[in-house]
Design a protein around this motif. Sequence first.
Motif, PDB file in Angstrom:
ATOM      1  N   ALA A 156       0.775  -1.137   0.150  1.00 41.09           N
ATOM      2  CA  ALA A 156      -0.063  -0.220  -0.058  1.00 41.09           C
ATOM      3  C   ALA A 156       1.038   1.407   0.006  1.00 41.09           C
ATOM      4  O   ALA A 156       2.034   1.252   0.519  1.00 41.09           O
ATOM      5  N   ARG A 157       0.402   2.368  -0.636  1.00 39.23           N
ATOM      6  CA  ARG A 157       0.911   3.529  -0.316  1.00 39.23           C
ATOM      7  C   ARG A 157      -0.013   4.784  -0.271  1.00 39.23           C
ATOM      8  O   ARG A 157      -1.068   4.456  -0.400  1.00 39.23           O
ATOM      9  N   VAL A 158       0.564   5.932   0.339  1.00 39.10           N
ATOM     10  CA  VAL A 158      -0.170   6.983   0.761  1.00 39.10           C
ATOM     11  C   VAL A 158       0.349   8.276  -0.030  1.00 39.10           C
ATOM     12  O   VAL A 158       1.616   8.639  -0.287  1.00 39.10           O
ATOM     13  N   VAL A 159      -0.644   8.824  -0.999  1.00 43.94           N
ATOM     14  CA  VAL A 159      -0.008  10.031  -1.635  1.00 43.94           C
ATOM     15  C   VAL A 159      -0.967  11.214  -1.409  1.00 43.94           C
ATOM     16  O   VAL A 159      -2.052  11.292  -1.024  1.00 43.94           O
ATOM     17  N   SER A 160      -0.411  12.546  -1.851  1.00 46.13           N
ATOM     18  CA  SER A 160      -1.308  13.577  -1.513  1.00 46.13           C
ATOM     19  C   SER A 160      -2.119  13.677  -2.696  1.00 46.13           C
ATOM     20  O   SER A 160      -1.528  13.666  -3.741  1.00 46.13           O
ATOM     21  N   LEU A 161      -3.574  14.240  -2.523  1.00 42.96           N
ATOM     22  CA  LEU A 161      -4.303  14.381  -3.676  1.00 42.96           C
ATOM     23  C   LEU A 161      -4.241  15.454  -4.448  1.00 42.96           C
ATOM     24  O   LEU A 161      -4.775  16.109  -5.349  1.00 42.96           O
ATOM     25  N   LEU A 169      -5.693  16.675   2.335  1.00 40.54           N
ATOM     26  CA  LEU A 169      -6.470  15.478   1.688  1.00 40.54           C
ATOM     27  C   LEU A 169      -5.565  14.552   1.104  1.00 40.54           C
ATOM     28  O   LEU A 169      -4.556  14.870   0.229  1.00 40.54           O
ATOM     29  N   VAL A 170      -5.557  13.158   1.388  1.00 36.55           N
ATOM     30  CA  VAL A 170      -4.645  12.128   1.049  1.00 36.55           C
ATOM     31  C   VAL A 170      -5.426  10.860   0.477  1.00 36.55           C
ATOM     32  O   VAL A 170      -6.718  10.797   0.803  1.00 36.55           O
ATOM     33  N   GLU A 171      -4.884   9.970  -0.415  1.00 40.30           N
ATOM     34  CA  GLU A 171      -5.327   8.731  -0.889  1.00 40.30           C
ATOM     35  C   GLU A 171      -4.654   7.606  -0.438  1.00 40.30           C
ATOM     36  O   GLU A 171      -3.239   7.627  -0.495  1.00 40.30           O
ATOM     37  N   VAL A 172      -5.177   6.667  -0.041  1.00 39.17           N
ATOM     38  CA  VAL A 172      -4.304   5.281   0.440  1.00 39.17           C
ATOM     39  C   VAL A 172      -4.599   4.370  -0.867  1.00 39.17           C
ATOM     40  O   VAL A 172      -5.642   4.086  -1.161  1.00 39.17           O
ATOM     41  N   THR A 173      -3.715   3.853  -1.464  1.00 36.46           N
ATOM     42  CA  THR A 173      -3.903   2.739  -2.683  1.00 36.46           C
ATOM     43  C   THR A 173      -3.521   1.511  -1.837  1.00 36.46           C
ATOM     44  O   THR A 173      -2.203   1.584  -1.797  1.00 36.46           O
ATOM     45  N   ALA A 174      -4.364   0.569  -1.893  1.00 32.98           N
ATOM     46  CA  ALA A 174      -3.812  -0.640  -1.322  1.00 32.98           C
ATOM     47  C   ALA A 174      -4.261  -1.841  -2.360  1.00 32.98           C
ATOM     48  O   ALA A 174      -5.485  -1.929  -3.018  1.00 32.98           O
ATOM     49  N   PRO A 203      -2.325  12.845  13.795  1.00 28.52           N
ATOM     50  CA  PRO A 203      -2.994  12.374  14.804  1.00 28.52           C
ATOM     51  C   PRO A 203      -4.539  11.822  14.286  1.00 28.52           C
ATOM     52  O   PRO A 203      -4.918  10.835  14.950  1.00 28.52           O
ATOM     53  N   TYR A 204      -5.108  12.419  13.415  1.00 25.26           N
ATOM     54  CA  TYR A 204      -6.614  12.023  13.035  1.00 25.26           C
ATOM     55  C   TYR A 204      -6.536  12.037  11.575  1.00 25.26           C
ATOM     56  O   TYR A 204      -5.906  12.811  10.765  1.00 25.26           O
ATOM     57  N   GLY A 205      -7.571  11.133  10.970  1.00 29.19           N
ATOM     58  CA  GLY A 205      -7.664  11.011   9.496  1.00 29.19           C
ATOM     59  C   GLY A 205      -9.325  10.767   9.627  1.00 29.19           C
ATOM     60  O   GLY A 205      -9.851   9.741  10.064  1.00 29.19           O
ATOM     61  N   ARG A 206      -9.893  11.537   8.785  1.00 28.26           N
ATOM     62  CA  ARG A 206     -11.478  11.319   8.591  1.00 28.26           C
ATOM     63  C   ARG A 206     -11.728  10.921   7.205  1.00 28.26           C
ATOM     64  O   ARG A 206     -11.041  11.258   6.137  1.00 28.26           O
TER      65      ARG A 206
END
Length: 255
Positions: A156-161, A169-174, A203-206
């Motif tokens: 998986a990876r996390v990138v900024s949109l 705002l970020v997106e996780v691609t798994a 600390p938090y992610g919605r």
Amino acid sequence: MWPASCQPRHLIAALAGVAMLAGCADDAGEGRPKPKPETMTAKVATPGAAKGKAPLTLARISTKSGEILILEPDGSVTTMALDSPEGQDAFAVSEADLMALNANLDLNLGAGVAPGLPPRQTAQDKALEEFAARTQPALPTWAAGTEVDPRDFLGARVVSLAPGRSSDLVEVTANLREGVDADIAFSYATCALAGWAKQNGGPYGRHVRTLQDTRDGKLMIGAAFTLSDEKPMGLRVMETEDTLRECKARGIPAA
């Protein structure tokens, strides 16, 4: 007995009104009512007098001129117009007056209120309560007996949109093996975000939205989150430290 600090003249209008109503009731049985009297008289106890020996103070209300005539304890007469500031003040009953009346007449003014009633909810309170009832945990609740196979998780990876700009705002691609349960797949994406957020101070992610697709024999999950330093309002909120502990307990990698 009236306390010295409480002036009974504030209640004169109320007492006179009772007298007028009583007079009307007496006339009701005689057919046509009697002509309206020019004045009405009310009697009240003089403040400060000893119990059982209180002299009476007389007050007269003119039904034609709109004047209040008050016989003071010293024998003098005070006249005031109903529409004057003094006359209007005669009708004003303060909270202190009511409490004094309560004490003198031994009344319980709160007896009509049902005990044990919950505090009244505002529209905002109700909306927040309904919203809280719809919230979900960061990781979905799995069915009993669900087993996790470490081979299901393919990275998986996390990138900024918004590359090149400051954005929360970020997106996780798994990537997972095809056929993996949807709740396990989403949990993997959330755990990957928690591991990334710990390294980058989030600390938090919605949770915003999740997309799912199958490609080249793999299950691909694209989950978007907004990061924040304070706990946000949301139906599903990831708290980094708590989520990492839950991921470890379930055997889901966070990287």
